[in-house]
Every structure is written in structure tokens, then in C-alpha cells.
Design a protein around this motif. Structure first.
Motif, mmCIF file in Angstrom:
data_model
loop_
_atom_site.group_PDB
_atom_site.id
_atom_site.type_symbol
_atom_site.label_atom_id
_atom_site.label_comp_id
_atom_site.label_asym_id
_atom_site.label_seq_id
_atom_site.Cartn_x
_atom_site.Cartn_y
_atom_site.Cartn_z
ATOM 1 N N THR A 2 55.878 24.828 36.358
ATOM 2 C CA THR A 2 56.792 26.379 36.552
ATOM 3 C C THR A 2 56.083 27.060 36.112
ATOM 4 O O THR A 2 56.738 28.563 36.545
ATOM 5 N N ARG A 3 54.632 27.332 35.427
ATOM 6 C CA ARG A 3 54.128 28.379 35.065
ATOM 7 C C ARG A 3 53.176 29.295 36.214
ATOM 8 O O ARG A 3 52.775 28.741 36.464
ATOM 9 N N GLU A 4 54.008 31.010 36.861
ATOM 10 C CA GLU A 4 53.837 31.444 37.992
ATOM 11 C C GLU A 4 53.270 30.703 38.718
ATOM 12 O O GLU A 4 51.793 30.452 39.196
ATOM 13 N N ILE B 89 35.594 22.103 31.623
ATOM 14 C CA ILE B 89 37.176 22.709 30.978
ATOM 15 C C ILE B 89 37.322 23.579 31.701
ATOM 16 O O ILE B 89 36.806 24.118 32.160
ATOM 17 N N ASN B 90 39.018 23.388 31.453
ATOM 18 C CA ASN B 90 39.316 24.824 31.368
ATOM 19 C C ASN B 90 39.762 25.850 30.704
ATOM 20 O O ASN B 90 40.961 25.020 30.066
ATOM 21 N N PRO B 91 39.136 26.341 29.722
ATOM 22 C CA PRO B 91 39.891 26.995 28.476
ATOM 23 C C PRO B 91 40.413 28.265 29.100
ATOM 24 O O PRO B 91 41.447 28.583 27.862
ATOM 25 N N GLY B 92 41.267 28.443 30.006
ATOM 26 C CA GLY B 92 42.184 29.029 30.108
ATOM 27 C C GLY B 92 42.166 30.694 30.110
ATOM 28 O O GLY B 92 40.707 31.164 30.333
ATOM 29 N N ALA B 93 42.760 31.437 28.909
ATOM 30 C CA ALA B 93 42.760 32.454 28.411
ATOM 31 C C ALA B 93 41.499 32.847 27.581
ATOM 32 O O ALA B 93 40.894 33.067 27.739
ATOM 33 N N TYR B 94 41.174 31.803 27.365
ATOM 34 C CA TYR B 94 40.180 31.810 26.574
ATOM 35 C C TYR B 94 38.285 32.317 26.600
ATOM 36 O O TYR B 94 37.405 32.535 26.003
ATOM 37 N N THR B 95 39.047 31.424 28.310
ATOM 38 C CA THR B 95 37.403 31.734 28.872
ATOM 39 C C THR B 95 37.117 33.470 28.853
ATOM 40 O O THR B 95 35.831 33.855 28.172
ATOM 41 N N HIS B 96 38.381 34.338 28.577
ATOM 42 C CA HIS B 96 37.694 35.543 28.462
ATOM 43 C C HIS B 96 37.475 36.497 26.877
ATOM 44 O O HIS B 96 37.628 37.353 26.812
ATOM 45 N N THR B 97 37.739 35.610 26.313
ATOM 46 C CA THR B 97 37.958 35.678 24.851
ATOM 47 C C THR B 97 36.889 35.592 24.248
ATOM 48 O O THR B 97 36.620 35.869 22.844
ATOM 49 N N VAL C 277 36.121 25.565 34.924
ATOM 50 C CA VAL C 277 37.503 25.523 36.182
ATOM 51 C C VAL C 277 38.358 25.855 35.655
ATOM 52 O O VAL C 277 38.554 26.676 35.081
ATOM 53 N N HIS C 278 38.867 26.603 37.320
ATOM 54 C CA HIS C 278 39.506 27.331 37.105
ATOM 55 C C HIS C 278 40.710 27.211 38.748
ATOM 56 O O HIS C 278 40.336 27.164 39.259
ATOM 57 N N LEU C 279 42.282 27.193 37.798
ATOM 58 C CA LEU C 279 42.847 26.731 39.366
ATOM 59 C C LEU C 279 43.102 28.120 39.946
ATOM 60 O O LEU C 279 42.947 27.852 41.231
ATOM 61 N N SER C 280 43.178 29.815 39.767
ATOM 62 C CA SER C 280 42.562 30.365 40.377
ATOM 63 C C SER C 280 41.253 31.429 40.515
ATOM 64 O O SER C 280 41.024 30.322 39.256
ATOM 65 N N ASN C 281 41.530 32.370 41.610
ATOM 66 C CA ASN C 281 39.646 33.021 41.935
ATOM 67 C C ASN C 281 40.037 33.449 40.754
ATOM 68 O O ASN C 281 40.500 34.975 40.833
ATOM 69 N N ILE C 282 39.581 33.708 39.461
ATOM 70 C CA ILE C 282 39.551 34.607 38.193
ATOM 71 C C ILE C 282 38.663 36.196 38.631
ATOM 72 O O ILE C 282 38.937 37.186 37.737
ATOM 73 N N HIS C 283 38.386 36.138 40.097
ATOM 74 C CA HIS C 283 37.570 37.033 40.720
ATOM 75 C C HIS C 283 38.373 37.755 41.358
ATOM 76 O O HIS C 283 37.068 39.141 41.036
ATOM 77 N N ALA C 284 39.406 37.057 42.020
ATOM 78 C CA ALA C 284 40.028 38.017 42.872
ATOM 79 C C ALA C 284 41.150 38.400 41.653
ATOM 80 O O ALA C 284 42.035 38.586 42.694
ATOM 81 N N ARG C 285 41.155 38.295 40.702
ATOM 82 C CA ARG C 285 42.255 38.789 40.201
ATOM 83 C C ARG C 285 41.976 40.371 39.393
ATOM 84 O O ARG C 285 41.567 40.737 39.644
ATOM 85 N N GLU C 286 42.824 40.276 37.709
ATOM 86 C CA GLU C 286 42.652 41.707 36.822
ATOM 87 C C GLU C 286 40.965 41.164 37.002
ATOM 88 O O GLU C 286 40.283 40.284 36.797
HETATM 89 C C1 DQA Z 1 42.942 29.853 34.739
HETATM 90 C C2 DQA Z 1 42.593 31.375 35.079
HETATM 91 C C3 DQA Z 1 42.744 31.892 32.508
HETATM 92 O O1 DQA Z 1 42.294 33.118 33.476
HETATM 93 C C4 DQA Z 1 43.605 32.185 33.188
HETATM 94 O O2 DQA Z 1 44.133 32.709 31.592
HETATM 95 C C5 DQA Z 1 45.038 30.447 32.775
HETATM 96 C C6 DQA Z 1 44.641 30.337 33.522
HETATM 97 C C7 DQA Z 1 43.217 29.229 35.539
HETATM 98 O O3 DQA Z 1 43.114 28.028 35.407
HETATM 99 O O4 DQA Z 1 43.452 29.925 36.685
HETATM 100 O O5 DQA Z 1 45.453 30.397 31.748
HETATM 101 O O6 DQA Z 1 42.094 29.276 33.873
#
Ligand code: DQA
Length: 153
Positions: free
Chosen positions: A20-22, A75-83, A101-110
Motif C-alpha cells: 500500500t506504500r507508494e 539488507i534493505n535498510p530503508g531510509a536508514y541507508t541515508h542516515t 538492496v533497494h526496490l527503487s533506484n535510489i540514484h534516480a530519486r531525490e
Molecule cells: C528503499 C529506498 C529508501 O530510500 C527508502 O527510504 C525506503 C525504501 C527501497 O527499497 O527502494 O524506505 O530502501
């Protein structure tokens, strides 16, 4: 076939809301869907897995410290990746191979998502392939573990 290697899989904050998240960014799969696919792929690769999800930085560090007997970490650290320098230090302290691991391409986003505190202590980062990122990570960690064994021989 018996599993020679056990892999620790950690999902970080907000990933329990997948589905459900984005969905336009993270897809429609729930975390349960993703975990089923991870388990299936691990079985194909003859890997044992332990899967955890936590929304809290300290709990993620505890999970890493309590599972140091594995052969590798995904590990998909979610937002902790960046902090999180603390999660980075926890991974480094195990001396284990890790794949970010990231689902989205973190390099193509903010812009703020482009920096990862975690990636420098990992063997590599897989980003942008949706749920397939986890499948690639399982293949990558297995080949890295096997390569390390080969080098030591
Ligand atoms: C994410 C990318 C992160 O920037 C974001 O904070 C997430 C998900 C991803 O899997 O694409 O929570 O880790």
C-alpha cells in the motif's frame, strides 16, 4: 539438498507497509509476497535464510549482533541507508559479506537518497529492480561466499 550457508535478510523501516506504500515507486507486492519469493529463490540456491523486519535502528543492530553466525547478510535498510552510521558499524563489526538492496533506484530519486552510509561496508549494492533486487542479491551473496572460499583454498 542441505543448505551449507545461512543468509540473514533484514528489511528496514516502513517496508512492512509494502503493497500500500507508494505502489508507483515500490510496487504492489506486500512484504509477505516478497518474503515468499525470497524463500523460494533461497531454496533454489540451496541457501537457508532468516528473515526479519524492523522499524527501529536499535533493533536492526540487535538483529545483526544476534545473528553473527550466518554466512552473509542481505539488507534493505530503508531510509536508514541515508542516515545510519550505527547500522554501518554493526555490519562492519561482523566481518560478514553483506549486500545492500533497494526496490527503487535510489540514484534516480531525490538527491538525499543517493548517499548510502551502508554501501561502503557491503560487497555491493543492488538498486532499482523491484522485488527482483532481492533475487539478484541472493545470487550475488552466494557467489561472493563461494568466491571467498575459493580464494582461501
Ligand atoms: C528503499 C529506498 C529508501 O530510500 C527508502 O527510504 C525506503 C525504501 C527501497 O527499497 O527502494 O524506505 O530502501
Amino acid at each position: 539438498m542441505s543448505s551449507e550457508f545461512t543468509i540473514l535478510v533484514i528489511h528496514g523501516p516502513n517496508l512492512n507497509f509494502l503493497g500500500t506504500r507508494e505502489p508507483e515507486i515500490y510496487g504492489k507486492n506486500t512484504l509477505d509476497d516478497i518474503n515468499s519469493l525470497i524463500e523460494k529463490k533461497a531454496q533454489e540456491l540451496s541457501l537457508s535464510i532468516r528473515i526479519f523486519q524492523s522499524n527501529s535502528e536499535g533493533s536492526i543492530i540487535d538483529i545483526i549482533q544476534q545473528n553473527c553466525d550466518v554466512s552473509g547478510i542481505i539488507i534493505n535498510p530503508g531510509a536508514y541507508t541515508h542516515t545510519s552510521i550505527a547500522i554501518r558499524d554493526a555490519i562492519a563489526s561482523t566481518g560478514l559479506p553483506a549486500v545492500e538492496v533497494h526496490l527503487s533506484n535510489i540514484h534516480a530519486r531525490e538527491e538525499f537518497r543517493r548517499n548510502s552510509f551502508i554501501a561502503p561496508v557491503c560487497v555491493g549494492q543492488i538498486s532499482g529492480f523491484g522485488v527482483h533486487s532481492y533475487m539478484l542479491a541472493l545470487e550475488a551473496i552466494k557467489s561472493n561466499i563461494l568466491a571467498q572460499i575459493d580464494i582461501r583454498r
